[in-house]
Design an enzyme around this catalytic site. Structure first.
Site, PDB file in Angstrom:
ATOM      1  N   ASP A 120       0.834  -1.201   0.000  1.00  0.00           N
ATOM      2  CA  ASP A 120       0.000   0.000   0.000  1.00  0.00           C
ATOM      3  C   ASP A 120       0.868   1.250   0.000  1.00  0.00           C
ATOM      4  OD1 ASP A 120      -2.344  -1.425  -0.183  1.00  0.00           O
ATOM      5  OD2 ASP A 120      -2.559  -1.623   1.977  1.00  0.00           O
ATOM      6  N   LYS A 139       0.427  -7.986  -2.493  1.00  0.00           N
ATOM      7  CA  LYS A 139      -0.867  -7.485  -2.962  1.00  0.00           C
ATOM      8  C   LYS A 139      -0.704  -6.102  -3.583  1.00  0.00           C
ATOM      9  CE  LYS A 139      -4.320  -5.928  -0.182  1.00  0.00           C
ATOM     10  NZ  LYS A 139      -4.905  -4.712  -0.789  1.00  0.00           N
ATOM     11  N   ASP A 183      -5.603  -6.742  -6.320  1.00  0.00           N
ATOM     12  CA  ASP A 183      -6.802  -6.480  -5.505  1.00  0.00           C
ATOM     13  C   ASP A 183      -7.546  -5.270  -6.073  1.00  0.00           C
ATOM     14  OD1 ASP A 183      -8.614  -6.109  -3.416  1.00  0.00           O
ATOM     15  OD2 ASP A 183      -7.129  -5.218  -2.072  1.00  0.00           O
ATOM     16  N   LEU A 184      -8.267  -5.491  -7.176  1.00  0.00           N
ATOM     17  CA  LEU A 184      -9.029  -4.391  -7.787  1.00  0.00           C
ATOM     18  C   LEU A 184     -10.529  -4.595  -7.635  1.00  0.00           C
ATOM     19  CD1 LEU A 184      -6.895  -3.711 -11.022  1.00  0.00           C
ATOM     20  CD2 LEU A 184      -6.767  -2.584  -8.794  1.00  0.00           C
ATOM     21  N   LYS A 185     -10.930  -5.692  -7.031  1.00  0.00           N
ATOM     22  CA  LYS A 185     -12.343  -5.947  -6.653  1.00  0.00           C
ATOM     23  C   LYS A 185     -13.320  -5.630  -7.786  1.00  0.00           C
ATOM     24  CE  LYS A 185     -11.534  -4.899  -1.742  1.00  0.00           C
ATOM     25  NZ  LYS A 185     -10.201  -4.272  -1.812  1.00  0.00           N
ATOM     26  N   PHE A 186     -13.237  -6.400  -8.871  1.00  0.00           N
ATOM     27  CA  PHE A 186     -14.091  -6.123 -10.030  1.00  0.00           C
ATOM     28  C   PHE A 186     -15.576  -6.340  -9.698  1.00  0.00           C
ATOM     29  CE2 PHE A 186     -10.132  -7.744 -12.277  1.00  0.00           C
ATOM     30  CZ  PHE A 186      -9.616  -6.468 -12.422  1.00  0.00           C
ATOM     31  N   HIS A 187     -16.407  -5.434 -10.186  1.00  0.00           N
ATOM     32  CA  HIS A 187     -17.854  -5.513  -9.945  1.00  0.00           C
ATOM     33  C   HIS A 187     -18.541  -4.750 -11.077  1.00  0.00           C
ATOM     34  CE1 HIS A 187     -21.365  -4.875  -6.858  1.00  0.00           C
ATOM     35  NE2 HIS A 187     -21.706  -5.579  -7.911  1.00  0.00           N
ATOM     36  N   ASP A 188     -19.063  -5.491 -12.076  1.00  0.00           N
ATOM     37  CA  ASP A 188     -19.687  -4.837 -13.216  1.00  0.00           C
ATOM     38  C   ASP A 188     -20.554  -5.886 -13.908  1.00  0.00           C
ATOM     39  OD1 ASP A 188     -20.160  -3.086 -15.491  1.00  0.00           O
ATOM     40  OD2 ASP A 188     -18.301  -2.045 -14.961  1.00  0.00           O
ATOM     41  N   ILE A 189     -21.061  -5.565 -15.093  1.00  0.00           N
ATOM     42  CA  ILE A 189     -21.849  -6.575 -15.799  1.00  0.00           C
ATOM     43  C   ILE A 189     -20.911  -7.725 -16.212  1.00  0.00           C
ATOM     44  CG2 ILE A 189     -23.644  -4.984 -16.594  1.00  0.00           C
ATOM     45  CD1 ILE A 189     -22.190  -4.916 -19.325  1.00  0.00           C
ATOM     46  N   PRO A 190     -21.481  -8.934 -16.362  1.00  0.00           N
ATOM     47  CA  PRO A 190     -20.615 -10.102 -16.617  1.00  0.00           C
ATOM     48  C   PRO A 190     -19.651  -9.911 -17.784  1.00  0.00           C
ATOM     49  CG  PRO A 190     -22.829 -10.831 -16.115  1.00  0.00           C
ATOM     50  CD  PRO A 190     -22.899  -9.334 -16.187  1.00  0.00           C
ATOM     51  N   THR A 245     -18.241  -7.227 -19.035  1.00  0.00           N
ATOM     52  CA  THR A 245     -17.131  -6.318 -18.709  1.00  0.00           C
ATOM     53  C   THR A 245     -16.142  -6.985 -17.759  1.00  0.00           C
ATOM     54  OG1 THR A 245     -18.624  -4.465 -19.002  1.00  0.00           O
ATOM     55  CG2 THR A 245     -16.610  -4.019 -17.764  1.00  0.00           C
ATOM     56  N   THR A 278     -14.992  -5.181   5.392  1.00  0.00           N
ATOM     57  CA  THR A 278     -14.914  -5.119   6.861  1.00  0.00           C
ATOM     58  C   THR A 278     -15.269  -3.726   7.397  1.00  0.00           C
ATOM     59  OG1 THR A 278     -12.536  -4.926   6.496  1.00  0.00           O
ATOM     60  CG2 THR A 278     -13.322  -7.024   7.319  1.00  0.00           C
ATOM     61  N   ARG A 312      -3.565  -8.472  12.863  1.00  0.00           N
ATOM     62  CA  ARG A 312      -2.621  -7.630  13.598  1.00  0.00           C
ATOM     63  C   ARG A 312      -1.789  -8.472  14.545  1.00  0.00           C
ATOM     64  NH1 ARG A 312      -3.048  -4.838  10.188  1.00  0.00           N
ATOM     65  NH2 ARG A 312      -3.591  -2.657  10.018  1.00  0.00           N
ATOM     66  N   ARG A 365       0.278  -2.460   6.908  1.00  0.00           N
ATOM     67  CA  ARG A 365       1.005  -1.491   7.723  1.00  0.00           C
ATOM     68  C   ARG A 365       1.935  -2.072   8.793  1.00  0.00           C
ATOM     69  NH1 ARG A 365      -4.356   1.902   8.341  1.00  0.00           N
ATOM     70  NH2 ARG A 365      -5.065  -0.231   7.982  1.00  0.00           N
TER      71      ARG A 365
HETATM   72  O1  C5P Z   1      -2.407  -2.181   6.582  1.00  0.00           O
HETATM   73  P1  C5P Z   1      -3.355  -3.304   6.711  1.00  0.00           P
HETATM   74  O2  C5P Z   1      -2.729  -4.586   7.257  1.00  0.00           O
HETATM   75  O3  C5P Z   1      -4.628  -2.928   7.432  1.00  0.00           O
HETATM   76  O4  C5P Z   1      -3.748  -3.648   5.187  1.00  0.00           O
HETATM   77  C1  C5P Z   1      -4.785  -4.509   4.855  1.00  0.00           C
HETATM   78  C2  C5P Z   1      -4.978  -4.495   3.375  1.00  0.00           C
HETATM   79  O5  C5P Z   1      -6.119  -5.288   3.059  1.00  0.00           O
HETATM   80  C3  C5P Z   1      -5.257  -3.123   2.778  1.00  0.00           C
HETATM   81  O6  C5P Z   1      -4.678  -3.116   1.482  1.00  0.00           O
HETATM   82  C4  C5P Z   1      -6.754  -3.038   2.687  1.00  0.00           C
HETATM   83  O7  C5P Z   1      -7.186  -2.239   1.617  1.00  0.00           O
HETATM   84  C5  C5P Z   1      -7.112  -4.497   2.416  1.00  0.00           C
HETATM   85  N1  C5P Z   1      -8.459  -4.878   2.833  1.00  0.00           N
HETATM   86  C6  C5P Z   1      -8.920  -4.728   4.138  1.00  0.00           C
HETATM   87  N2  C5P Z   1     -10.200  -5.110   4.461  1.00  0.00           N
HETATM   88  C7  C5P Z   1     -10.991  -5.639   3.539  1.00  0.00           C
HETATM   89  C8  C5P Z   1     -10.529  -5.807   2.224  1.00  0.00           C
HETATM   90  C9  C5P Z   1      -9.233  -5.410   1.911  1.00  0.00           C
HETATM   91  O8  C5P Z   1      -8.214  -4.264   4.990  1.00  0.00           O
HETATM   92  N3  C5P Z   1     -12.203  -6.048   3.873  1.00  0.00           N
END
Ligand code: C5P
Length: 248
Positions: free
Chosen positions: A22, A44, A71-78, A80, A135, A197, A227
């Protein structure tokens, strides 16, 4: 809280970590991979890095030996989503994701397009995983803003089953939902969990977290960690400490 799982050696544990790159500049991403690649192979690439650098970032990272979760989370018509799945498969990513709320036609279209494109290129099909409920949602927001009347957990489970029935390799979900998904979707289904964490790190903005050890015991297949690693004074030391928590 969770059942005991088989203990892991250092290499097995390292293969379960996906470091979230990130950052915004490609040089920062490359520096992290150069620094961490003796330990971690999977990285990622999210929206920010991809939008800032363009698809060349994928080639650049792969040239350093990195495996890529796009991780671009695609969401569109099938149609596309299918044609985009084809493009990212050609880039050679190892995993990409779609939103499960796109529905069964969209899910199948993505999986089939990835399989066809990979076969055409003679490369392995990337893993395709589905985002259940972000989340950042809680049950109140889910009900009042999106009109979903079911409990958040039930909704996550229904979406996971929808993904499984339509050929997905797994889901992205909170580690707190991993145990429930593992029970219903079986041992082969991948569960990719952000919101992890280590014992020694701060929560940042993640609310519903588990430690790496707890996430594994709940049945997570891959832990996405950003992070605590990339903002640590020594990212390598952070990974080593996380591996120690995962293997002890
Ligand atoms: O820094 P951290 O460990 O919180 O990073 C978690 C990564 O996972 C980030 O890139 C965040 O965008 C992604 N993510 C998330 N929760 C989700 C989906 C993706 O934290 N539900």
């Amino acid at each position: 809280m969770f059942g005991k799982r088989k203990s892991l050696d250092n290499q097995e544990a390292a293969e379960k970590i996906i470091v979230a790159l990130d950052v915004e500049k490609e040089e920062e991403a490359y520096a992290l991979v150069r620094h961490l690649s003796p330990l971690v192979k999977f990285y990622k690439v999210g929206m920010r890095l991809y939008v800032a650098c363009g698809p060349g970032i994928i080639t650049g990272l792969k040239n350093l030996g990195a495996k890529i979760f796009l991780d671009l989370k695609f969401h569109d018509i099938p149609h596309t989503v299918a044609s985009t799945a084809e493009v990212v498969t050609r880039y050679g990513v190892d995993m990409f994701n779609i939103h499960l709320s796109g529905g069964s036609d969209m899910i199948r279209a993505a999986v089939e397009a990835a399989a066809e494109a990979a076969a055409k290129q003679g490369i392995p099909k990337p893993l395709v995983v589905g985002v259940t409920v972000l989340t950042s949602f809680n049950e109140k927001v889910l009900r009042e803003e999106t009109g979903v009347e079911k409990s958040l957990e039930q909704h996550v489970l229904n979406l996971s089953l929808l993904g499984m029935e339509n050929g997905l390799n797994g889901v992205v979900a909170s580690p707190r939902e991993a145990e429930m998904i593992r029970k219903k979707c079986g041992e082969e289904f991948l569960i990719v969990t952000p919101g992890v964490r280590p014992l020694w790190s701060s929560l940042d903005d993640q609310l519903r977290v588990l430690t790496p050890r707890q996430a594994l015991e709940a049945g997570a297949s891959f832990l996405v960690i950003g992070r605590p690693i990339i903002e640590h004074a020594s990212p390598q030391e952070a990974v080593e400490k996380i591996l120690a928590e995962m293997t002890n």
